[in-house]
Design a protein around this motif. Structure first.
Motif, PDB file in Angstrom:
ATOM      1  N   ASP A  38       1.195  -1.194   0.249  1.00  0.00           N
ATOM      2  CA  ASP A  38       0.004   0.342   0.290  1.00  0.00           C
ATOM      3  C   ASP A  38       0.621   1.124   0.146  1.00  0.00           C
ATOM      4  O   ASP A  38       0.180   2.665  -0.689  1.00  0.00           O
ATOM      5  N   LYS A  39       2.062   1.453   0.989  1.00  0.00           N
ATOM      6  CA  LYS A  39       2.021   2.532   0.929  1.00  0.00           C
ATOM      7  C   LYS A  39       3.147   2.665  -0.472  1.00  0.00           C
ATOM      8  O   LYS A  39       3.940   3.794  -0.732  1.00  0.00           O
ATOM      9  N   ALA A  40       3.935   1.825  -1.163  1.00  0.00           N
ATOM     10  CA  ALA A  40       5.162   1.972  -2.015  1.00  0.00           C
ATOM     11  C   ALA A  40       4.289   2.850  -3.588  1.00  0.00           C
ATOM     12  O   ALA A  40       2.982   2.403  -3.841  1.00  0.00           O
ATOM     13  N   THR A  41       5.021   3.207  -4.036  1.00  0.00           N
ATOM     14  CA  THR A  41       4.333   4.280  -5.151  1.00  0.00           C
ATOM     15  C   THR A  41       4.919   3.309  -6.247  1.00  0.00           C
ATOM     16  O   THR A  41       4.316   4.099  -7.811  1.00  0.00           O
ATOM     17  N   ASN A  42       6.173   3.287  -6.491  1.00  0.00           N
ATOM     18  CA  ASN A  42       6.488   3.001  -7.396  1.00  0.00           C
ATOM     19  C   ASN A  42       5.825   1.866  -7.766  1.00  0.00           C
ATOM     20  O   ASN A  42       5.986   0.310  -7.353  1.00  0.00           O
ATOM     21  N   LEU A  43       5.133   0.976  -9.491  1.00  0.00           N
ATOM     22  CA  LEU A  43       4.615   0.099  -9.393  1.00  0.00           C
ATOM     23  C   LEU A  43       5.175  -1.235  -9.985  1.00  0.00           C
ATOM     24  O   LEU A  43       4.781  -1.922  -8.853  1.00  0.00           O
ATOM     25  N   LYS A  46       5.408  -2.689  -5.301  1.00  0.00           N
ATOM     26  CA  LYS A  46       4.309  -2.744  -5.126  1.00  0.00           C
ATOM     27  C   LYS A  46       3.990  -4.528  -5.760  1.00  0.00           C
ATOM     28  O   LYS A  46       3.503  -5.326  -5.090  1.00  0.00           O
ATOM     29  N   ASP A  97       8.020  12.515   3.349  1.00  0.00           N
ATOM     30  CA  ASP A  97       7.253  12.817   3.195  1.00  0.00           C
ATOM     31  C   ASP A  97       6.548  12.344   0.931  1.00  0.00           C
ATOM     32  O   ASP A  97       5.758  12.149   0.433  1.00  0.00           O
ATOM     33  N   ASP A  98       7.794  12.907   1.222  1.00  0.00           N
ATOM     34  CA  ASP A  98       8.642  12.565  -0.235  1.00  0.00           C
ATOM     35  C   ASP A  98       8.367  11.630  -0.620  1.00  0.00           C
ATOM     36  O   ASP A  98       9.169  10.358  -0.997  1.00  0.00           O
ATOM     37  N   LYS A  99       7.358  11.103  -2.005  1.00  0.00           N
ATOM     38  CA  LYS A  99       7.068   9.540  -2.634  1.00  0.00           C
ATOM     39  C   LYS A  99       8.401   8.911  -3.038  1.00  0.00           C
ATOM     40  O   LYS A  99       7.876   7.084  -2.515  1.00  0.00           O
ATOM     41  N   GLN A 100       8.838   9.295  -3.610  1.00  0.00           N
ATOM     42  CA  GLN A 100      10.279   8.574  -4.037  1.00  0.00           C
ATOM     43  C   GLN A 100      11.347   7.722  -3.282  1.00  0.00           C
ATOM     44  O   GLN A 100      11.607   7.415  -3.531  1.00  0.00           O
ATOM     45  N   ASP A 103       9.712   4.862  -1.634  1.00  0.00           N
ATOM     46  CA  ASP A 103      10.270   4.253  -2.165  1.00  0.00           C
ATOM     47  C   ASP A 103      11.377   3.431  -1.658  1.00  0.00           C
ATOM     48  O   ASP A 103      11.274   2.369  -1.235  1.00  0.00           O
TER      49      ASP A 103
END
Length: 167
Positions: A38-43, A46, A97-100, A103
């Protein structure tokens, strides 16, 4: 039962204790993986976590087979090491906070878990062989191979994309 408790009097006792340790760890990891997905933004990340969740279910089944083959009830022994690694990962992930960057933090946390598992499984394979339990060693070696493959996949993903984007 602590690692160096009076309950461990033989190599077999030590083997069973470590088996209980990794069983607890795998179950704790299985509970943590959906949150990492859920927390990961990179497909790709995930997908890697989701794949490892399915592998972990199989690893737990193999551990249960090892318990059965060894004539011991499948039960976990609380593992403060994996609890600490997972708790630290949750703390770090909550601070980013920064999504990258998040990850990259998730990959680092997952690799800390993988390295713990690789260490435990490597030891358990060696001990099973020493105890003449090649049947158990074979099952544990399958788990070890999966953990190493997951670590390599995470390293490749981190080096090729995730860390670069976070930087």
């Amino acid at each position: 039962m602590g690692l160096f408790s009076k309950d461990i009097e033989s190599m077999d006792d030590l083997f069973v204790h470590q088996l209980k340790d990794i069983y607890y760890a795998e179950k704790r990891i299985l509970k943590a993986l959906p949150g990492m997905v859920d927390k990961a933004t990179n497909l790709e990340l995930k997908q890697a976590f989701a794949t490892h969740q399915r592998e972990t279910e199989g690893q737990i089944q193999r551990l249960e087979q090892v318990f059965q083959l060894h004539g011991v009830e499948a039960e976990g022994a609380k593992c403060p090491a994996i609890d600490g690694i997972i708790d630290e990962a949750d703390d770090v992930a909550g601070d980013v906070d920064d999504k990258q960057v998040l990850d990259a933090a998730l990959v680092a946390a997952a690799q800390a878990v993988e390295h713990y598992e690789i260490s435990r499984y490597g030891t358990l394979v060696a001990w099973a062989q020493l105890l003449g339990r090649d049947d158990c060693a074979e099952l544990l070696a399958q788990n070890l191979a999966e953990e190493k493959a997951t670590d390599e996949k995470l390293t490749l993903l981190a080096r090729s994309r995730i860390n670069v984007l976070a930087a």
